[in-house]
Design an enzyme around this catalytic site. Structure first.
Site, PDB file in Angstrom:
ATOM      1  CE  LYS A 163      -4.505   0.780   0.115  1.00  8.11           C
ATOM      2  NZ  LYS A 163      -5.531   0.012  -0.621  1.00  8.11           N
ATOM      3  CG  ASP A 203      -7.172   3.400  -1.197  1.00  5.81           C
ATOM      4  OD1 ASP A 203      -7.645   2.257  -1.144  1.00  5.81           O
ATOM      5  OD2 ASP A 203      -7.206   4.191  -0.245  1.00  5.81           O
TER       6      ASP A 203
END
Length: 451
Positions: A126, A166
Site C-alpha cells: 500500500k 484508492d
C-alpha cells in the site's frame, strides 16, 4: 490469547507505539489466528507471524511540487511493501491528509490476506501521500503525481510491485502517474492498474470494489434464505466504492436511502434512483462537490456531521448496511444503533470500517458481518485480471470480467465460510477470512525459506 501471541502483539506495539491503526489490524488478525496456533507448530518454528507483522520494505520520501501560484509545496510519500510471498506487491495508492505510516502499514497488512483470498498470485502492499487533491487544479494534481512517481518508479514494476487507485486516486491520477512512469522508464508495461480504457485498463475496474461487495453479501444472504430485492439499505460515503455499491444494489431491487461525505449525509426516504445516482457521480467525480448538493436538488433530508458524535448514517431503520467511507467509521454507539434498528448484515466496503468494539457488538447480537478483507476484495481481484490482460496484450469484454468477478467473490465466500466452520464458529466470517488468508500465505512463506 496464547502467551506467544500476546507477546508478539506487545512487541508490535513496543516497536511502533504510535501506530494505532496498524495495532488494531494486527490485534484483530491475531485474535483469529490464536484459535488455530496449537495446530500449527511449523508456524511457530518458522516465526511466520513475526515475519508477517514486519514489512519486507518501507519506502518513505518527500514529494516537492509547484502550485499554480508558483509556490513550492512539500508532501510526504509512502510505499509499504508488506509481503511478496504469493506474488508481486499489489495494493492501492491513497491521497488524503490523514495518510501516515500507521495507516499505510495497516492497509498493506490487510491487503496481504485480502489478495490471497482472491486466488490470484498477488502479494500485498500500500502507498500514498498526505497530499489532498480536493480543491486542487488538474495542473496541480498532475505536477504532484509526476513528482510522486519520479521517486516511486524505481521501486515498482510489473513483476515487482503494481500499485492501483484508492481514496483520492481515480482515473485522472492513475493517468498522470502512468504517463510519468512511461516517460521515466521508456516502457509501456502494466505497472499500474485502474488505467483508462484507451491505454490498457480493464472493463469493470472502477465498479469492481462496489460490485464485489454486493456479490459477496448476496452470497451470504442466499445461504440464509434472505435477499437484497425489496430490502432497504444504508450506504456511507459517496466516492467510487459507495457509488458502485449503490448502483449494484439498485439493479438487484434494493432501495438505498443514504449516502454521505465528510461534511454530512443525505437521507432520501423514497430511495436513490439510477437518475439520482448519475447526479452523484457527476457531482463527486467531475464537479468534486459536496453531497449536500443532492439534498438541495432533490429536497431530501440533509444531516451535518458533528465530530465526536454517533454517525447519523447508522441510526436509520434498514435491513442491510454498507460502510464504504473510511476506517473506524462505525464505533460502539453506531453499532448499537445498527442493532437497535434491526440491521441484519453489515458488508464492509471500506477498509476496517468497524472498530473492534463495534465488531463485537454486531456479531454478539447476531448481525452477519462481511469483513473488509473479503468483502472489498473485488477491486484488487479485477486489478489482478487487468494485470493478466496486460501480460497477454488482450482485452476482455465487460461481461467476461464481471462474470470472473462474480465467480471470484463466490469462491471467497465459500473459502471464508468453510474456514470459519472448520476452525472457529459458523458464520464468523472475520475469523474465516483471517484464517483462510493466513494459511495460504504462511504455507508459501515456509516453502520459500527464511526470506
Amino acid at each position: 490469547m496464547h502467551s506467544q501471541i500476546e507477546e508478539l502483539y506487545q512487541m508490535v506495539c513496543r516497536r511502533d507505539p504510535y501506530e494505532r491503526e496498524f495495532h488494531q489490524a494486527v490485534h484483530t488478525f491475531l485474535l483469529s489466528i490464536d484459535k488455530i496456533i496449537d495446530e500449527l507448530p511449523e508456524v511457530t518454528y518458522h516465526k511466520v507471524l513475526e515475519r508477517m507483522t514486519e514489512p519486507e520494505r518501507v519506502i518513505m520520501f518527500r514529494v516537492p511540487w509547484m502550485d499554480d501560484e508558483g509556490r513550492l509545496q512539500i508532501n510526504r510519500g509512502f510505499r509499504v511493501q508488506m509481503s511478496s510471498a504469493i506474488g508481486p506487491y499489489k495494493g492501492g495508492l491513497r491521497l488524503h491528509p490523514s495518510v501516515n505510516l500507521s495507516i499505510m502499514k495497516f492497509l498493506a497488512f490487510e491487503q496481504v490476506f485480502k489478495n490471497s483470498l482472491t486466488g490470484l498470485p498477488m502479494g500485498g502492499g500500500k502507498g500514498g501521500s498526505d497530499f489532498n487533491p480536493k480543491g486542487k487544479s488538474d495542473a496541480e494534481v498532475m505536477r504532484f503525481c509526476q513528482s510522486f512517481m519520479t521517486e516511486l518508479f524505481r521501486h515498482i514494476g510489473p513483476d515487482t510491485d503494481v500499485p492501483a487507485g484508492d481514496i483520492g486516486v481515480g482515473a485522472r491520477e492513475i493517468g498522470y502517474l502512468f504517463g510519468q512512469y512511461k516517460r521515466l522508464t521508456n516502457s509501456f508495461v502494466g505497472v499500474l492498474t485502474g488505467k483508462g480504457q484507451d491505454f490498457g485498463g480493464s472493463f469493470i475496474r472502477p465498479e469492481a470494489t462496489g460490485y464485489g461487495l454486493v456479490y459477496l453479501s448476496q452470497a451470504i444472504l442466499a445461504d440464509k434464505k434472505m435477499d437484497l430485492e425489496g430490502s432497504t439499505c444504508l450506504v456511507s460515503g459517496s466516492g467510487n466504492v459507495a457509488q458502485y455499491t449503490t448502483e449494484k444494489l439498485i439493479s438487484l431491487g434494493a432501495k438505498v436511502v443514504t449516502m454521505s461525505d465528510s461534511s454530512g449525509m443525505i437521507y432520501d426516504e423514497s430511495g436513490i434512483t439510477s437518475e439520482k445516482l448519475a447526479f452523484v457521480k457527476t457531482l463527486k467525480n467531475v464537479k468534486r462537490g459536496r453531497i449536500k448538493e443532492y439534498a438541495d436538488k432533490y429536497g431530501c433530508t440533509y444531516i451535518e456531521r458533528v465530530e465526536d458524535t454517533p454517525n447519523p448514517v447508522w441510526d436509520i431503520k434498514a435491513d442491510y448496511a454498507f460502510p464504504c467511507a473510511t476506517q473506524n467509521e462505525i464505533l460502539k454507539a453506531d453499532a448499537e444503533n445498527l442493532v437497535k434498528n434491526k440491521v441484519k448484515l453489515v458488508g464492509e466496503g471500506a477498509n476496517m470500517p468497524c472498530s473492534m468494539e463495534a465488531e463485537s457488538i454486531l456479531t454478539g447480537n447476531g448481525v452477519l458481518l462481511a469483513p473488509a478483507k473479503a468483502a472489498n476484495a473485488g477491486g484488487v481481484a479485477v486489478s489482478g485480471l487487468e494485470m493478466a490482460q496486460n501480460s497477454m496484450r488482450i482485452k476482455w469484454t465487460p461481461e467476461h470480467v464481471d462474470s470472473e468477478l462474480k465467480n471470484i467473490m463466490g469462491n471467497i465466500y465459500r473459502n471464508i465460510s468453510e474456514a470459519a466452520e472448520t476452525y472457529s464458529t459458523k458464520d464468523n466470517f472475520i475469523d474465516g477470512a483471517n484464517i483462510a488468508g493466513f494459511l495460504k500465505v504462511s504455507r508459501a512463506m515456509i516453502a520459500q525459506g527464511y526470506v
